[in-house]
Design a protein around this motif. Structure first.
Motif, mmCIF file in Angstrom:
data_model
loop_
_atom_site.group_PDB
_atom_site.id
_atom_site.type_symbol
_atom_site.label_atom_id
_atom_site.label_comp_id
_atom_site.label_asym_id
_atom_site.label_seq_id
_atom_site.Cartn_x
_atom_site.Cartn_y
_atom_site.Cartn_z
ATOM 1 N N MET A 1 15.097 3.226 -4.067
ATOM 2 C CA MET A 1 14.511 2.084 -3.398
ATOM 3 C C MET A 1 15.538 0.985 -3.176
ATOM 4 S SD MET A 1 11.904 0.093 -2.430
ATOM 5 C CE MET A 1 10.537 -0.793 -3.072
ATOM 6 N N ARG A 2 16.529 0.865 -4.045
ATOM 7 C CA ARG A 2 17.449 -0.258 -3.936
ATOM 8 C C ARG A 2 18.253 -0.233 -2.650
ATOM 9 N NH1 ARG A 2 22.833 0.285 -5.150
ATOM 10 N NH2 ARG A 2 23.428 2.334 -5.855
ATOM 11 N N LYS A 3 18.477 0.932 -2.077
ATOM 12 C CA LYS A 3 19.276 1.009 -0.854
ATOM 13 C C LYS A 3 18.633 0.232 0.285
ATOM 14 C CE LYS A 3 22.370 3.945 -2.384
ATOM 15 N NZ LYS A 3 23.776 3.743 -2.424
ATOM 16 N N VAL A 4 17.325 0.357 0.447
ATOM 17 C CA VAL A 4 16.664 -0.338 1.543
ATOM 18 C C VAL A 4 16.717 -1.849 1.339
ATOM 19 C CG1 VAL A 4 14.274 -0.454 0.723
ATOM 20 C CG2 VAL A 4 14.740 -0.113 3.153
ATOM 21 N N LEU A 5 16.915 -2.282 0.112
ATOM 22 C CA LEU A 5 17.008 -3.713 -0.149
ATOM 23 C C LEU A 5 18.217 -4.321 0.546
ATOM 24 C CD1 LEU A 5 16.017 -3.817 -3.924
ATOM 25 C CD2 LEU A 5 14.552 -4.063 -1.912
ATOM 26 N N TYR A 6 19.288 -3.549 0.674
ATOM 27 C CA TYR A 6 20.463 -4.042 1.395
ATOM 28 C C TYR A 6 20.112 -4.311 2.858
ATOM 29 C CZ TYR A 6 23.397 -2.577 -2.514
ATOM 30 O OH TYR A 6 23.966 -2.423 -3.746
ATOM 31 N N ILE A 7 19.319 -3.437 3.434
ATOM 32 C CA ILE A 7 18.933 -3.586 4.834
ATOM 33 C C ILE A 7 17.910 -4.702 4.987
ATOM 34 C CG2 ILE A 7 17.891 -2.431 6.828
ATOM 35 C CD1 ILE A 7 20.498 -1.077 6.103
ATOM 36 N N LEU A 8 16.785 -4.586 4.291
ATOM 37 C CA LEU A 8 15.693 -5.535 4.474
ATOM 38 C C LEU A 8 16.035 -6.934 3.982
ATOM 39 C CD1 LEU A 8 12.615 -3.321 3.582
ATOM 40 C CD2 LEU A 8 13.720 -3.656 5.783
ATOM 41 N N GLY A 9 16.918 -7.033 3.012
ATOM 42 C CA GLY A 9 17.317 -8.333 2.503
ATOM 43 C C GLY A 9 18.119 -9.143 3.499
ATOM 44 N N ASN A 10 18.709 -8.484 4.472
ATOM 45 C CA ASN A 10 19.525 -9.170 5.474
ATOM 46 C C ASN A 10 18.802 -9.362 6.796
ATOM 47 O OD1 ASN A 10 22.430 -9.678 4.502
ATOM 48 N ND2 ASN A 10 21.906 -7.679 3.676
ATOM 49 N N ASP A 13 11.874 -11.569 8.723
ATOM 50 C CA ASP A 13 10.505 -11.038 8.750
ATOM 51 C C ASP A 13 10.173 -10.494 10.138
ATOM 52 O OD1 ASP A 13 10.021 -11.626 6.082
ATOM 53 O OD2 ASP A 13 9.064 -13.550 6.511
ATOM 54 N N GLU A 14 10.610 -11.213 11.175
ATOM 55 C CA GLU A 14 10.367 -10.762 12.549
ATOM 56 C C GLU A 14 11.031 -9.409 12.806
ATOM 57 O OE1 GLU A 14 11.875 -12.003 16.941
ATOM 58 O OE2 GLU A 14 11.143 -13.648 15.689
ATOM 59 N N ASP A 15 12.244 -9.215 12.275
ATOM 60 C CA ASP A 15 12.946 -7.936 12.435
ATOM 61 C C ASP A 15 12.164 -6.807 11.785
ATOM 62 O OD1 ASP A 15 15.084 -9.388 13.595
ATOM 63 O OD2 ASP A 15 16.196 -9.480 11.704
ATOM 64 N N ILE A 16 11.634 -7.071 10.599
ATOM 65 C CA ILE A 16 10.888 -6.049 9.866
ATOM 66 C C ILE A 16 9.596 -5.706 10.599
ATOM 67 C CG2 ILE A 16 9.780 -5.456 7.670
ATOM 68 C CD1 ILE A 16 12.942 -5.823 7.673
ATOM 69 N N GLU A 17 8.918 -6.734 11.102
ATOM 70 C CA GLU A 17 7.701 -6.501 11.887
ATOM 71 C C GLU A 17 8.014 -5.633 13.099
ATOM 72 O OE1 GLU A 17 4.508 -7.527 11.256
ATOM 73 O OE2 GLU A 17 5.197 -8.326 9.334
ATOM 74 N N ALA A 164 13.337 -8.718 -0.096
ATOM 75 C CA ALA A 164 13.473 -7.404 0.527
ATOM 76 C C ALA A 164 12.418 -6.437 0.002
ATOM 77 C CB ALA A 164 14.871 -6.842 0.286
ATOM 78 N N GLY A 165 12.142 -6.477 -1.297
ATOM 79 C CA GLY A 165 11.103 -5.615 -1.870
ATOM 80 C C GLY A 165 9.746 -5.911 -1.271
ATOM 81 N N ALA A 166 9.442 -7.193 -1.099
ATOM 82 C CA ALA A 166 8.163 -7.577 -0.484
ATOM 83 C C ALA A 166 8.105 -7.095 0.957
ATOM 84 C CB ALA A 166 7.983 -9.093 -0.547
ATOM 85 N N ARG A 167 9.224 -7.181 1.669
ATOM 86 C CA ARG A 167 9.265 -6.715 3.061
ATOM 87 C C ARG A 167 9.046 -5.211 3.136
ATOM 88 N NH1 ARG A 167 14.423 -10.397 4.810
ATOM 89 N NH2 ARG A 167 13.232 -12.225 5.431
ATOM 90 N N LEU A 172 5.508 -0.636 4.418
ATOM 91 C CA LEU A 172 4.743 0.541 3.985
ATOM 92 C C LEU A 172 3.256 0.368 4.277
ATOM 93 C CD1 LEU A 172 6.307 1.515 0.542
ATOM 94 C CD2 LEU A 172 6.339 2.854 2.654
ATOM 95 N N ARG A 173 2.705 -0.807 3.936
ATOM 96 C CA ARG A 173 1.280 -1.048 4.186
ATOM 97 C C ARG A 173 0.976 -0.967 5.681
ATOM 98 N NH1 ARG A 173 1.987 -4.945 0.233
ATOM 99 N NH2 ARG A 173 2.120 -6.613 1.765
ATOM 100 N N THR A 174 1.838 -1.552 6.514
ATOM 101 C CA THR A 174 1.626 -1.531 7.972
ATOM 102 C C THR A 174 1.627 -0.095 8.484
ATOM 103 O OG1 THR A 174 2.650 -3.691 8.249
ATOM 104 C CG2 THR A 174 2.550 -2.291 10.211
#
Length: 180
Positions: A1-10, A13-17, A164-167, A172-174
């Motif tokens: 899981m930590r790998k995605v934190l590098y991506i999502l942490g940077n 919120d709009e990008d993740i959506e 990033a974890g929250a994102r 996942l929920r979406t």
């Protein structure tokens, strides 16, 4: 899981959506191939649940990827064909992001481009450091996948980990809601 934190942490919120809306959720059976060595791939993948194996012709299995790992990022950056085959190891759920859609977003949104490439650079640097560390164990040996390195997360990234974890959870929920 930590790998995605590098991506999502940077990313924002709009990008993740956007990623959740633009991506496709794929539910793969064991052995199903995501990326085939030497063949161009049209997507970048994020493992959401389950595992995938990375195999290199003439070498064998070189890695096992879990939740949060990114697949196809090297070929996305340099456009060369993949250097390994990545297959589902049992049931595996991934987010598939079409490269053409990512490239269109990169062209139209300079802020996204900067955040996205910075995230990939940090992710790839971490992967390179992990590879170098595993080489210390000698040919034919691998580091225990469950072993936690003391310096696994750069201290400068720790502030972004919670966000990033929250994102990731929101993504996942979406995606799971879209399935139903």
């Amino acid at each position: 899981m930590r790998k995605v934190l590098y991506i999502l942490g940077n990313l924002s919120d709009e990008d993740i959506e956007w990623m959740a809306r633009a991506g496709r959720r794929l539910d793969l059976a064991g052995g199903q191939v995501l990326v085939r060595q030497g063949e161009a791939s049209d997507s970048l993948y994020i493992v959401l649940e389950g595992h995938a194996t990375v195999d290199v012709a003439g070498v064998g299995t070189v890695a096992r990827l879990g939740s949060g790992e990114v697949v196809g990022e090297v070929s996305f950056v340099d456009s060369a064909p993949p250097s390994a085959t990545v297959s589902a190891d049992g049931r595996c759920i991934v987010l598939a992001l079409a490269k053409r859609e990512i490239e269109a977003r990169l062209r139209s949104d300079g802020g996204f481009a900067g955040r996205f490439y910075k995230a990939l650079a940090i992710f790839l640097a971490d992967r390179l450091r992990g590879t170098v560390d595993r080489l210390k164990y000698g040919k034919g040996q691998t580091m225990d996948a469950g072993r936690i390195m003391e310096d696994e997360l750069d201290e400068g990234l720790l502030d972004q980990v919670s966000l990033a974890g929250a994102r990731f959870e929101r993504m996942l929920r979406t995606l799971m809601a879209a399935r139903g």
